[in-house]
Scaffold this motif. Structure first.
Motif, PDB file in Angstrom:
ATOM      1  N   MET A  17       0.878  -1.470  -0.090  1.00  0.00           N
ATOM      2  CA  MET A  17      -0.166   0.138  -0.135  1.00  0.00           C
ATOM      3  C   MET A  17       0.927   1.273   0.056  1.00  0.00           C
ATOM      4  O   MET A  17       0.610   2.145  -0.758  1.00  0.00           O
ATOM      5  CB  MET A  17      -0.763   0.053   1.359  1.00  0.00           C
ATOM      6  CG  MET A  17      -2.085  -1.090   1.074  1.00  0.00           C
ATOM      7  SD  MET A  17      -2.939  -1.390   2.645  1.00  0.00           S
ATOM      8  CE  MET A  17      -3.486   0.310   3.054  1.00  0.00           C
ATOM      9  N   LEU A  18       1.877   1.115   0.735  1.00  0.00           N
ATOM     10  CA  LEU A  18       2.966   2.379   1.004  1.00  0.00           C
ATOM     11  C   LEU A  18       3.592   2.544  -0.724  1.00  0.00           C
ATOM     12  O   LEU A  18       3.704   3.657  -1.174  1.00  0.00           O
ATOM     13  CB  LEU A  18       3.929   2.292   1.900  1.00  0.00           C
ATOM     14  CG  LEU A  18       3.384   2.169   3.472  1.00  0.00           C
ATOM     15  CD1 LEU A  18       4.519   1.948   4.140  1.00  0.00           C
ATOM     16  CD2 LEU A  18       2.803   3.759   3.595  1.00  0.00           C
ATOM     17  N   LEU A  19       4.039   1.586  -1.366  1.00  0.00           N
ATOM     18  CA  LEU A  19       4.710   1.611  -2.325  1.00  0.00           C
ATOM     19  C   LEU A  19       3.838   2.031  -3.695  1.00  0.00           C
ATOM     20  O   LEU A  19       4.040   2.808  -4.416  1.00  0.00           O
ATOM     21  CB  LEU A  19       5.144   0.256  -2.763  1.00  0.00           C
ATOM     22  CG  LEU A  19       6.392  -0.037  -2.078  1.00  0.00           C
ATOM     23  CD1 LEU A  19       6.834  -1.605  -2.610  1.00  0.00           C
ATOM     24  CD2 LEU A  19       7.746   0.681  -2.410  1.00  0.00           C
ATOM     25  N   SER A  20       2.447   1.538  -3.533  1.00  0.00           N
ATOM     26  CA  SER A  20       1.524   2.128  -4.613  1.00  0.00           C
ATOM     27  C   SER A  20       0.738   3.471  -4.414  1.00  0.00           C
ATOM     28  O   SER A  20       0.248   3.941  -4.996  1.00  0.00           O
ATOM     29  CB  SER A  20       0.615   1.005  -4.765  1.00  0.00           C
ATOM     30  OG  SER A  20      -0.193   0.591  -3.765  1.00  0.00           O
ATOM     31  N   GLY A  21       0.684   3.753  -3.182  1.00  0.00           N
ATOM     32  CA  GLY A  21      -0.092   5.024  -2.616  1.00  0.00           C
ATOM     33  C   GLY A  21      -1.319   4.864  -2.710  1.00  0.00           C
ATOM     34  O   GLY A  21      -2.135   5.875  -2.875  1.00  0.00           O
ATOM     35  N   THR A  22      -1.817   3.659  -2.363  1.00  0.00           N
ATOM     36  CA  THR A  22      -3.343   3.371  -2.159  1.00  0.00           C
ATOM     37  C   THR A  22      -3.588   3.234  -0.758  1.00  0.00           C
ATOM     38  O   THR A  22      -2.933   2.881   0.166  1.00  0.00           O
ATOM     39  CB  THR A  22      -3.776   2.138  -3.082  1.00  0.00           C
ATOM     40  OG1 THR A  22      -3.050   1.057  -2.667  1.00  0.00           O
ATOM     41  CG2 THR A  22      -3.367   2.443  -4.556  1.00  0.00           C
ATOM     42  N   LEU A  33       1.827  -5.694  -8.582  1.00  0.00           N
ATOM     43  CA  LEU A  33       1.807  -7.054  -9.517  1.00  0.00           C
ATOM     44  C   LEU A  33       2.004  -6.677 -11.037  1.00  0.00           C
ATOM     45  O   LEU A  33       2.825  -7.118 -11.776  1.00  0.00           O
ATOM     46  CB  LEU A  33       0.664  -8.042  -9.162  1.00  0.00           C
ATOM     47  CG  LEU A  33       0.792  -9.206  -9.937  1.00  0.00           C
ATOM     48  CD1 LEU A  33       2.213 -10.023  -9.686  1.00  0.00           C
ATOM     49  CD2 LEU A  33      -0.138 -10.420  -9.729  1.00  0.00           C
ATOM     50  N   ARG A  34       0.738  -5.513 -11.336  1.00  0.00           N
ATOM     51  CA  ARG A  34       0.827  -5.266 -12.650  1.00  0.00           C
ATOM     52  C   ARG A  34       2.121  -4.706 -13.134  1.00  0.00           C
ATOM     53  O   ARG A  34       2.863  -4.621 -14.333  1.00  0.00           O
ATOM     54  CB  ARG A  34      -0.143  -4.271 -12.969  1.00  0.00           C
ATOM     55  CG  ARG A  34      -1.484  -5.029 -12.942  1.00  0.00           C
ATOM     56  CD  ARG A  34      -2.748  -3.968 -13.236  1.00  0.00           C
ATOM     57  NE  ARG A  34      -4.036  -4.588 -12.961  1.00  0.00           N
ATOM     58  CZ  ARG A  34      -4.686  -5.616 -14.196  1.00  0.00           C
ATOM     59  NH1 ARG A  34      -3.851  -5.584 -15.177  1.00  0.00           N
ATOM     60  NH2 ARG A  34      -5.741  -6.018 -13.946  1.00  0.00           N
ATOM     61  N   ARG A  41       8.212  -7.312 -18.962  1.00  0.00           N
ATOM     62  CA  ARG A  41       7.943  -7.301 -20.436  1.00  0.00           C
ATOM     63  C   ARG A  41       9.097  -6.346 -21.021  1.00  0.00           C
ATOM     64  O   ARG A  41       9.570  -6.354 -22.401  1.00  0.00           O
ATOM     65  CB  ARG A  41       6.642  -7.059 -20.747  1.00  0.00           C
ATOM     66  CG  ARG A  41       5.547  -8.065 -20.377  1.00  0.00           C
ATOM     67  CD  ARG A  41       4.062  -7.733 -20.757  1.00  0.00           C
ATOM     68  NE  ARG A  41       3.405  -8.669 -20.147  1.00  0.00           N
ATOM     69  CZ  ARG A  41       2.365  -8.799 -19.522  1.00  0.00           C
ATOM     70  NH1 ARG A  41       2.614  -7.490 -19.059  1.00  0.00           N
ATOM     71  NH2 ARG A  41       1.590  -9.421 -18.763  1.00  0.00           N
ATOM     72  N   ARG A  42       9.301  -5.104 -20.433  1.00  0.00           N
ATOM     73  CA  ARG A  42       9.943  -4.128 -20.934  1.00  0.00           C
ATOM     74  C   ARG A  42      11.405  -4.653 -20.888  1.00  0.00           C
ATOM     75  O   ARG A  42      12.236  -4.477 -21.893  1.00  0.00           O
ATOM     76  CB  ARG A  42      10.082  -2.756 -20.089  1.00  0.00           C
ATOM     77  CG  ARG A  42       8.690  -2.091 -20.152  1.00  0.00           C
ATOM     78  CD  ARG A  42       8.720  -0.667 -19.622  1.00  0.00           C
ATOM     79  NE  ARG A  42       9.048  -0.835 -18.209  1.00  0.00           N
ATOM     80  CZ  ARG A  42       8.287  -0.642 -17.040  1.00  0.00           C
ATOM     81  NH1 ARG A  42       7.113  -0.686 -17.364  1.00  0.00           N
ATOM     82  NH2 ARG A  42       8.672  -0.738 -15.951  1.00  0.00           N
TER      83      ARG A  42
END
Length: 66
Positions: A17-22, A33-34, A41-42
């Motif tokens: 949650m902290l990493l994604s800001g949600t 995960l996305r 892929r990059r």
């Protein structure tokens, strides 16, 4: 889209949650995960994979030094 349930440690969910800001742990894990999959892929696009015949050549020139 099919959904599954995954049990995570509370500290891991909070870190996501902290990493994604949600504020929602489900959204946080999905975003992390996305991002992980997109990064993979990059990297494959930039470096190619083992089946990429263009980056492996059998006829390399021997360069003389000196």
């Amino acid at each position: 889209m099919a959904q599954i349930t995954v049990t995570l440690d509370a500290n891991l969910a909070i870190d996501a949650m902290l990493l994604s800001g949600t504020k929602n742990p489900q959204e946080a894990v999905e975003l992390v995960l996305r991002d992980y999959l997109a990064r993979g892929r990059r990297t494959e696009t930039r470096t190619g994979d083992a089946a990429d015949g263009r980056r492996v050549s059998t006829d390399r020139r021997n360069v003389q030094e000196g």
